[in-house]
Scaffold this active site. Sequence first.
Site, PDB file in Angstrom:
ATOM      1  N   TYR A 140       0.856  -1.194   0.000  1.00 25.34           N
ATOM      2  CA  TYR A 140       0.000   0.000   0.000  1.00 25.34           C
ATOM      3  C   TYR A 140       0.892   1.244   0.000  1.00 25.34           C
ATOM      4  O   TYR A 140       1.535   1.547   1.004  1.00 25.34           O
ATOM      5  CB  TYR A 140      -0.905  -0.062   1.239  1.00 25.34           C
ATOM      6  N   LYS A 168      -1.806  -1.536  -3.821  1.00 23.06           N
ATOM      7  CA  LYS A 168      -2.805  -0.467  -3.846  1.00 23.06           C
ATOM      8  C   LYS A 168      -2.031   0.829  -4.025  1.00 23.06           C
ATOM      9  O   LYS A 168      -1.131   1.141  -3.222  1.00 23.06           O
ATOM     10  CB  LYS A 168      -3.561  -0.457  -2.520  1.00 23.06           C
TER      11      LYS A 168
HETATM   12  O1  LIG Z   1      -8.911   3.139   3.576  1.00 24.41           O
HETATM   13  C1  LIG Z   1      -8.512   3.079   2.424  1.00 24.41           C
HETATM   14  O2  LIG Z   1      -8.120   2.017   1.940  1.00 24.41           O
HETATM   15  C2  LIG Z   1      -8.473   4.282   1.612  1.00 24.41           C
HETATM   16  N1  LIG Z   1      -8.193   5.374   2.181  1.00 24.41           N
HETATM   17  C3  LIG Z   1      -7.729   6.456   1.427  1.00 24.41           C
HETATM   18  C4  LIG Z   1      -7.515   7.631   2.322  1.00 24.41           C
HETATM   19  O3  LIG Z   1      -8.233   7.822   3.297  1.00 24.41           O
HETATM   20  O4  LIG Z   1      -6.584   8.389   2.041  1.00 24.41           O
HETATM   21  C5  LIG Z   1      -8.590   6.690   0.252  1.00 24.41           C
HETATM   22  C6  LIG Z   1      -8.855   5.471  -0.542  1.00 24.41           C
HETATM   23  O5  LIG Z   1     -10.141   5.550  -1.052  1.00 24.41           O
HETATM   24  C7  LIG Z   1      -8.743   4.198   0.179  1.00 24.41           C
END
Ligand SMILES: O=C(O)C1=N[C@H](C(=O)O)C[C@H](O)C1
Length: 291
Positions: A140, A168
Site C-alpha cells: 500500500y 494499492k
Molecule cells: O482506507 C482506504 O483504503 C483508503 N483510504 C484512502 C484515504 O483515506 O486516504 C482513500 C482510498 O479511497 C482508500
Amino acid sequence: MLKERDLHGVYVPIVTPFDEGGEVDAASFYNQAYNLFQDEVDGLVVNGTTGESPTILSEELGVLFAAAQAAREASNVSVPLVVGTGTNDTLSTVRRTEQAGKLGADAALVVVPYYNKPSQQGIIEHFRRIASVGLPVILYEVPHRTGVKLELDTVRTILELEGVIGMKDSTPNTQLVTELSRLGSKPVLCGEDSLLLEALQSGAKGVMSASANVETERFVAFYRHFLAGQYEKSRELFEELLPLIRLLFQEPNPAPIKWLLEQQGIIESGTLRLPLLPVTEGLRAKLASYV
Ligand SMILES: O=C(O)C1=N[C@H](C(=O)O)C[C@H](O)C1
C-alpha cells in the site's frame, strides 16, 4: 487465501463504526458489511485507513473480523476479506499479519512504514520480512500519508517478492500504474478516488475505494461497465460520482462517510476516535442531498 490472479474489481475499505462512548459497534459494522456484500463488491478491507486503523487495538481486530465473516456467511458469498496490518514497526506488523492469518484473512494490506522515514532498502527489507509470514501481502503506497515515496525500482523489487500479490496505489497521479502496467507487473488497485477512471484506463485492475462505502451499487456499476468495454457508460457514471467523491475528501476521511451512513440508518453513530473529528455543519449541509 487470495491469489494474484484474483486481485481485481471493487474492494471497499469498510468504516469501523463506534458507539457514542467510542467503543467498537460490531452490529453496525455487520450491517455495513452485509450491505456491501449485497451490492456485490469484489473484496472487503477490514482495518484500512478508512477503518481508522491507527486507532484500532489488536483485540478489536478479532471482533471486526468475526463480524465481517458473519456478514459474508449470511450473504452466501465468497468475497475475499483483506485485513490492514501495516504499522511503522516491522515487528508489530509481523505480529498483526500473523494475527490476521490466524483469524482467517485472505490477505494483508501493508502500508509503507510511515513516520520513521526508512531508506528504500529498509522498506524492501520490511516487506521481505512481512511476506515471509505466509499471508499474501498487498503493498500500500500512500506517500502523502506516510511521508516517504517509493521509487519505481523499489516498487518493482517489492512486487517481485514471493508472497506479495499486488499493490494499492494511492499516489496523486497515474504515472506509477501506467509504468507498472507497461512493464507487466502484478495487479495494481487504485486507492485515489478522484483517479479511479483514469487509473483503470492506465491499466489498474480495480479500485480500493473509501467512497464506495456509500453509493456502492453505482461504484460497482461504473467498474462493471468499464470491464465490459462500455466506456461511455462507465465515464458517465464516474462523472456522476465525482462531486460526491470530492465532498467525501473535503474533510478528513472517514468523517463524511460515517456521517452519511449514520443519516442513512446503516450505522448507529458517526462517532470517530480522536484525533479525527466529526464533519462540520458546513459540509453536512452539502452532503445532505446524498442522504
Ligand atoms: O482506507 C482506504 O483504503 C483508503 N483510504 C484512502 C484515504 O483515506 O486516504 C482513500 C482510498 O479511497 C482508500
